[in-house]
Motif scaffolding. Structure first.
Motif, PDB file in Angstrom:
ATOM      1  N   LYS B 143       0.824  -1.206   0.000  1.00 48.44           N
ATOM      2  CA  LYS B 143       0.000   0.000   0.000  1.00 48.44           C
ATOM      3  C   LYS B 143       0.865   1.266   0.000  1.00 48.44           C
ATOM      4  CE  LYS B 143      -4.479   1.138   0.619  1.00 48.44           C
ATOM      5  NZ  LYS B 143      -5.309   0.892  -0.534  1.00 48.44           N
ATOM      6  N   GLU B 144       2.001   1.218   0.741  1.00 46.11           N
ATOM      7  CA  GLU B 144       2.880   2.375   0.800  1.00 46.11           C
ATOM      8  C   GLU B 144       4.009   2.249  -0.224  1.00 46.11           C
ATOM      9  OE1 GLU B 144       2.544   0.016   2.999  1.00 46.11           O
ATOM     10  OE2 GLU B 144       4.454  -0.670   3.812  1.00 46.11           O
ATOM     11  N   GLY B 145       3.895   1.258  -1.126  1.00 47.08           N
ATOM     12  CA  GLY B 145       4.987   0.925  -2.040  1.00 47.08           C
ATOM     13  C   GLY B 145       5.037   1.796  -3.277  1.00 47.08           C
ATOM     14  N   ILE B 146       5.919   1.405  -4.200  1.00 47.12           N
ATOM     15  CA  ILE B 146       6.274   2.258  -5.341  1.00 47.12           C
ATOM     16  C   ILE B 146       5.132   2.387  -6.332  1.00 47.12           C
ATOM     17  CG2 ILE B 146       7.338   0.352  -6.631  1.00 47.12           C
ATOM     18  CD1 ILE B 146       9.448   2.392  -7.557  1.00 47.12           C
ATOM     19  N   LEU B 147       4.324   1.335  -6.498  1.00 50.97           N
ATOM     20  CA  LEU B 147       3.286   1.392  -7.516  1.00 50.97           C
ATOM     21  C   LEU B 147       2.192   2.385  -7.121  1.00 50.97           C
ATOM     22  CD1 LEU B 147       3.140  -0.086 -10.191  1.00 50.97           C
ATOM     23  CD2 LEU B 147       1.497  -1.634  -9.189  1.00 50.97           C
ATOM     24  N   THR B 153       1.545  10.119  -7.685  1.00 48.02           N
ATOM     25  CA  THR B 153       2.352  11.190  -8.271  1.00 48.02           C
ATOM     26  C   THR B 153       1.795  11.616  -9.618  1.00 48.02           C
ATOM     27  OG1 THR B 153       4.166   9.970  -7.289  1.00 48.02           O
ATOM     28  CG2 THR B 153       4.751  11.877  -8.598  1.00 48.02           C
ATOM     29  N   LEU B 154       1.257  10.651 -10.356  1.00 47.23           N
ATOM     30  CA  LEU B 154       0.688  10.970 -11.673  1.00 47.23           C
ATOM     31  C   LEU B 154      -0.775  11.390 -11.560  1.00 47.23           C
ATOM     32  CD1 LEU B 154       2.200   7.964 -13.677  1.00 47.23           C
ATOM     33  CD2 LEU B 154       2.981  10.334 -13.730  1.00 47.23           C
ATOM     34  N   HIS B 155      -1.274  11.516 -10.312  1.00 48.98           N
ATOM     35  CA  HIS B 155      -2.676  11.866 -10.059  1.00 48.98           C
ATOM     36  C   HIS B 155      -3.628  10.897 -10.746  1.00 48.98           C
ATOM     37  CE1 HIS B 155      -1.376  15.500  -8.123  1.00 48.98           C
ATOM     38  NE2 HIS B 155      -0.618  15.769  -9.166  1.00 48.98           N
ATOM     39  N   LEU B 156      -3.265   9.623 -10.702  1.00 52.16           N
ATOM     40  CA  LEU B 156      -4.112   8.616 -11.352  1.00 52.16           C
ATOM     41  C   LEU B 156      -4.668   7.617 -10.336  1.00 52.16           C
ATOM     42  CD1 LEU B 156      -2.042   7.873 -14.564  1.00 52.16           C
ATOM     43  CD2 LEU B 156      -4.276   8.959 -14.443  1.00 52.16           C
ATOM     44  N   SER B 157      -4.597   7.984  -9.047  1.00 49.69           N
ATOM     45  CA  SER B 157      -5.049   7.048  -8.015  1.00 49.69           C
ATOM     46  C   SER B 157      -6.459   6.547  -8.271  1.00 49.69           C
ATOM     47  CB  SER B 157      -5.005   7.713  -6.647  1.00 49.69           C
ATOM     48  OG  SER B 157      -3.687   7.842  -6.239  1.00 49.69           O
ATOM     49  N   TRP B 158      -7.316   7.418  -8.845  1.00 48.53           N
ATOM     50  CA  TRP B 158      -8.713   7.021  -9.077  1.00 48.53           C
ATOM     51  C   TRP B 158      -8.782   5.852 -10.054  1.00 48.53           C
ATOM     52  CZ3 TRP B 158     -10.283   7.607 -14.169  1.00 48.53           C
ATOM     53  CH2 TRP B 158      -9.468   8.428 -14.951  1.00 48.53           C
ATOM     54  N   VAL B 159      -7.835   5.782 -10.992  1.00 48.67           N
ATOM     55  CA  VAL B 159      -7.833   4.654 -11.939  1.00 48.67           C
ATOM     56  C   VAL B 159      -7.592   3.359 -11.175  1.00 48.67           C
ATOM     57  CG1 VAL B 159      -6.695   3.639 -13.947  1.00 48.67           C
ATOM     58  CG2 VAL B 159      -6.957   6.118 -13.780  1.00 48.67           C
ATOM     59  N   GLN B 161      -8.040   2.827  -7.972  1.00 44.27           N
ATOM     60  CA  GLN B 161      -9.179   2.543  -7.096  1.00 44.27           C
ATOM     61  C   GLN B 161     -10.318   1.903  -7.876  1.00 44.27           C
ATOM     62  OE1 GLN B 161      -9.119   2.415  -3.948  1.00 44.27           O
ATOM     63  NE2 GLN B 161      -7.029   3.194  -4.022  1.00 44.27           N
ATOM     64  N   ALA B 162     -10.588   2.465  -9.064  1.00 40.92           N
ATOM     65  CA  ALA B 162     -11.665   1.919  -9.894  1.00 40.92           C
ATOM     66  C   ALA B 162     -11.356   0.466 -10.255  1.00 40.92           C
ATOM     67  CB  ALA B 162     -11.824   2.759 -11.158  1.00 40.92           C
ATOM     68  N   GLY B 171      -9.499  -5.920  -5.046  1.00 39.48           N
ATOM     69  CA  GLY B 171      -9.413  -6.234  -3.631  1.00 39.48           C
ATOM     70  C   GLY B 171      -9.080  -4.976  -2.859  1.00 39.48           C
ATOM     71  N   TYR B 172      -8.756  -5.152  -1.575  1.00 44.75           N
ATOM     72  CA  TYR B 172      -8.459  -4.003  -0.728  1.00 44.75           C
ATOM     73  C   TYR B 172      -7.223  -3.275  -1.255  1.00 44.75           C
ATOM     74  CZ  TYR B 172      -6.452  -1.505   3.218  1.00 44.75           C
ATOM     75  OH  TYR B 172      -5.875  -0.565   4.014  1.00 44.75           O
ATOM     76  N   SER B 173      -6.170  -3.993  -1.576  1.00 44.73           N
ATOM     77  CA  SER B 173      -5.021  -3.394  -2.255  1.00 44.73           C
ATOM     78  C   SER B 173      -4.468  -4.430  -3.217  1.00 44.73           C
ATOM     79  CB  SER B 173      -3.955  -2.956  -1.252  1.00 44.73           C
ATOM     80  OG  SER B 173      -3.105  -4.042  -0.941  1.00 44.73           O
ATOM     81  N   LEU B 174      -3.545  -3.995  -4.067  1.00 48.14           N
ATOM     82  CA  LEU B 174      -3.021  -4.912  -5.085  1.00 48.14           C
ATOM     83  C   LEU B 174      -2.358  -6.138  -4.461  1.00 48.14           C
ATOM     84  CD1 LEU B 174      -1.541  -2.656  -7.880  1.00 48.14           C
ATOM     85  CD2 LEU B 174      -3.330  -4.383  -8.107  1.00 48.14           C
ATOM     86  N   SER B 175      -1.750  -5.947  -3.271  1.00 45.80           N
ATOM     87  CA  SER B 175      -0.999  -7.061  -2.696  1.00 45.80           C
ATOM     88  C   SER B 175      -1.907  -8.149  -2.133  1.00 45.80           C
ATOM     89  CB  SER B 175      -0.040  -6.563  -1.612  1.00 45.80           C
ATOM     90  OG  SER B 175      -0.766  -5.879  -0.627  1.00 45.80           O
ATOM     91  N   VAL B 176      -3.209  -7.880  -1.998  1.00 45.60           N
ATOM     92  CA  VAL B 176      -4.113  -8.951  -1.568  1.00 45.60           C
ATOM     93  C   VAL B 176      -5.188  -9.198  -2.621  1.00 45.60           C
ATOM     94  CG1 VAL B 176      -3.747  -8.749   0.909  1.00 45.60           C
ATOM     95  CG2 VAL B 176      -5.435  -7.299  -0.194  1.00 45.60           C
ATOM     96  N   SER B 177      -4.826  -9.020  -3.900  1.00 45.46           N
ATOM     97  CA  SER B 177      -5.802  -9.247  -4.965  1.00 45.46           C
ATOM     98  C   SER B 177      -5.288 -10.329  -5.907  1.00 45.46           C
ATOM     99  CB  SER B 177      -6.003  -7.958  -5.764  1.00 45.46           C
ATOM    100  OG  SER B 177      -4.824  -7.658  -6.476  1.00 45.46           O
ATOM    101  N   TRP B 178      -6.205 -10.882  -6.717  1.00 43.33           N
ATOM    102  CA  TRP B 178      -5.796 -11.875  -7.705  1.00 43.33           C
ATOM    103  C   TRP B 178      -4.888 -11.260  -8.737  1.00 43.33           C
ATOM    104  CZ3 TRP B 178      -5.609 -16.682  -6.911  1.00 43.33           C
ATOM    105  CH2 TRP B 178      -6.526 -17.292  -6.059  1.00 43.33           C
ATOM    106  N   THR B 179      -5.087  -9.956  -9.038  1.00 39.87           N
ATOM    107  CA  THR B 179      -4.197  -9.290  -9.989  1.00 39.87           C
ATOM    108  C   THR B 179      -2.758  -9.352  -9.485  1.00 39.87           C
ATOM    109  OG1 THR B 179      -6.012  -7.803 -10.468  1.00 39.87           O
ATOM    110  CG2 THR B 179      -3.852  -7.172 -11.286  1.00 39.87           C
TER     111      THR B 179
END
Lengths: 267, 307
Positions: B143-147, B153-159, B161-162, B171-179
């Motif tokens: 969650k606090e990582g580089i991705l 930084t690119l103001h794309l957090s909404w992408v 989140q969506a 999922g809750y964050s990428l590190s606990v998702s199937w992706t």
């Protein structure tokens, strides 16, 4: 006609290579971070102190020592068995030859968890207590294929007439082995041995099943991944492991460079 | 001949007269080792899958039964099988797509120093520690990582989140998702796909591609009708690795992923904490069966020539 790669291809290839390398490089940055509670990016500051902390951790040294001993003995066993098998398969045709080469490849072709759980239940079945030697037993089994692949490729390229000439000139099989065969296959064996060492040094899936209380370095690392205790120490160990595994790979490459089959393609 | 008098000489003569003797001596140690240690264990495991566990006492019942295999088809267990095979398929497909341009460039355009760079560029990640590679993705996906930082930084957090709100892959964050699991699998097994594809492409003579162009094919048509069919054995050879390795892995989904299990995790838990060796063994048979079918198809399509 186009001899130049298109821009799209260049970008795709470069992006692919970056995808392969950036994550590993990231570890090198994290080894210096001052942050010790989270994986915060960008690092709030850089420090060298974790190297000293890691150096003074006895558990890291114990795990490293065990990994090196396991890898050394497994490699030695695998080199003997793999070379014998390669010599038999490469030099003659016999009934069941295909089966033998399949048998060698099987431990690595089937998922590691199957090798692991098979060995574990077999050890339980015949009441062998888990120890250093059960780890070696598992590692040597899947390392054979790496030595075998390298040796068999070299045997195929070494002309059989060399051996026959040596025998015709009155050398015994042992002299032929010592003065003709071994010098011919030495670099292939060394390359195979290095790769087997790297494979054993890094193995975790089979080891989780065949180890008792002992911790090899990968097991130590897995423990830290599942239940982090001191993240910066893990970062430093990860970086050192990457650097250490680079050596045998580059070494094996230069040993077999210029031959038809460069070592390391079949992990 | 003087040497015939010595022991070595006499043994040599015996080998010369009976080459089968030498062959047998060469073969016996490795075949014994693999036969006893490996095959012996494997069959011991397979045998256990035909036993069952007594539900009341928790002890293993050593009578032949197919009951344990029946349990695989219970919805909760069958989901594990489907999920794992689907993941293995997705990883294999993605690996083929990402690997192809790298392999193609390395085989066709790279020479001299670039050839070495491409070669080591694939070899070093292939041989780097498996756990270190998994760990690096834990750093990236945190969650606090580089991705996340990059998206912010690119103001794309909404992408992001969506994307994460999509059920199934998010999922809750990428590190606990199937992706997340998928990305780590793709990363860790990708070199296994690149090498055989590159080997297959290197065997395509460039005159064949020139002929295709001379006969009026567009580059896209050459790719579709000449290069891809010739690269297919390599892709299938690579897919054997990516597919098999994904089927049996239990560490990656444990470290990066959801709480839903894959086959490897099920095997690990059933033999460990649950103490249900027969069910663990039955689960372990599934990857063997799937790989058996897969290898038979691959052999038909000539994949083994590209290994």
């Amino acid at each position: 006609m186009h001899y130049k790669a298109s821009l799209g291809l260049k970008i795709a290839a470069a992006a692919g290579l970056l995808f392969l390398h950036l994550p590993i490089m990231l570890i090198f940055v994290y080894a210096f971070t001052t942050e010790d509670k989270s994986y915060q990016w960008p690092p709030p500051g850089l420090t060298l102190k974790w190297f000293a902390v890691t150096w003074n951790r006895p558990d890291v040294w114990t795990a490293l020592g065990l990994s090196l001993r396991v890898a050394a003995i497994s490699t030695a066993v695998a080199m003997v068995l793999g070379t014998l098998c390669a010599a038999a398969v490469a030099r003659s045709r016999f009934f069941g030859r295909e089966t033998v080469s399949l048998l060698v490849i099987l431990p690595i072709a089937l998922p590691g968890i199957i090798t692991g759980i098979s060995l574990r239940s077999a050890f339980n079945l015949v009441d062998i207590p888990f120890s250093f030697w059960t780890i070696v037993l598992g590692h040597a089994t899947f390392c054979i294929v790496v030595v075998y692949n390298n040796a068999v490729a070299r045997f195929r390229r070494t002309s059989g007439s060399l051996v026959e000439a040596s025998l015709d000139l009155g050398a015994t099989y042992f002299q032929t082995l010592r003065f003709v065969i071994l010098p011919n296959i030495a670099t292939a064996l060394l390359a195979g041995g290095m790769l087997a060492f790297a494979l054993s040094f890094d193995e975790v899936i089979v080891t989780t099943f065949t180890a008792g209380q002992q911790q090899t370095l990968p097991i130590w690392m897995l423990e830290e991944l599942v239940r982090p205790r001191q993240r910066p120490v893990t970062n430093v160990v990860a970086m050192v492991v990457v650097l250490v595994t680079f050596l045998p790979i580059v070494g094996a490459y230069y040993l077999t460079r210029g031959t038809e089959t460069v070592a390391g393609q079949g992990k | 001949m003087a040497s015939t008098a010595t022991f070595g000489g006499r043994v040599s003569d015996a080998f010369w007269r009976k080459p089968r003797l030498l062959l047998a001596l060469l073969l016996v140690p490795p075949v014994l080792w693999l036969g006893i240690v490996y095959l012996g264990s494997l069959f011991a495991l397979l045998a256990q899958s035909f036993f069952s566990i007594d539900e009341f006492s928790g002890l293993i019942n050593y009578d032949f039964t197919l009951k344990t295999y029946g349990e695989l088809f219970r919805p909760s267990n069958f989901d594990i099988l489907l999920r794992t095979v689907a993941m293995a398929g997705a990883v294999t497909l993605a690996a083929a797509i990402v690997a192809f341009p790298i392999a193609y460039y390395a085989a066709r355009y790279a020479n001299g120093r670039w050839k070495v760079i491409f070669y080591l560029g694939v070899m070093l990640p292939l041989w780097s520690s498996y756990l270190v590679k998994v760990y690096s993705w834990k750093l990236i996906l945190a969650k606090e990582g580089i991705l996340n930082w990059l998206f912010e930084t690119l103001h794309l957090s909404w992408v992001l989140q969506a994307y994460l709100s999509v059920p199934g892959i998010g999922g809750y964050s990428l590190s606990v998702s199937w992706t997340g699991t998928f990305l780590v699998f793709l990363y860790v097994w990708l070199p296994f796909m690149i090498l055989p594809v590159q080997a297959a492409l290197e065997r395509v003579p460039s005159s064949m591609l020139e002929a295709s162009g001379d006969l009026g094919a567009q580059p896209g048509q050459t790719l579709r009708y000449v290069i891809l069919p010739l690269a297919l054995p390599g892709i299938i050879a690579g897919s054997i690795f990516t597919f098999s390795l994904t089927l049996g892995d239990y560490i990656i989904p444990q470290i990066v992923g959801t709480s839903a299990r894959m086959i490897g995790q099920a095997v690990y838990q059933f033999q460990g904490t649950a103490g249900n060796i027969p069910l663990a063994a039955a689960f372990a048979v599934v990857p063997i069966l799937v790989m058996g079918i897969y290898l038979t198809i691959a052999r038909r399509m000539g994949a083994f020539d590209a290994l």
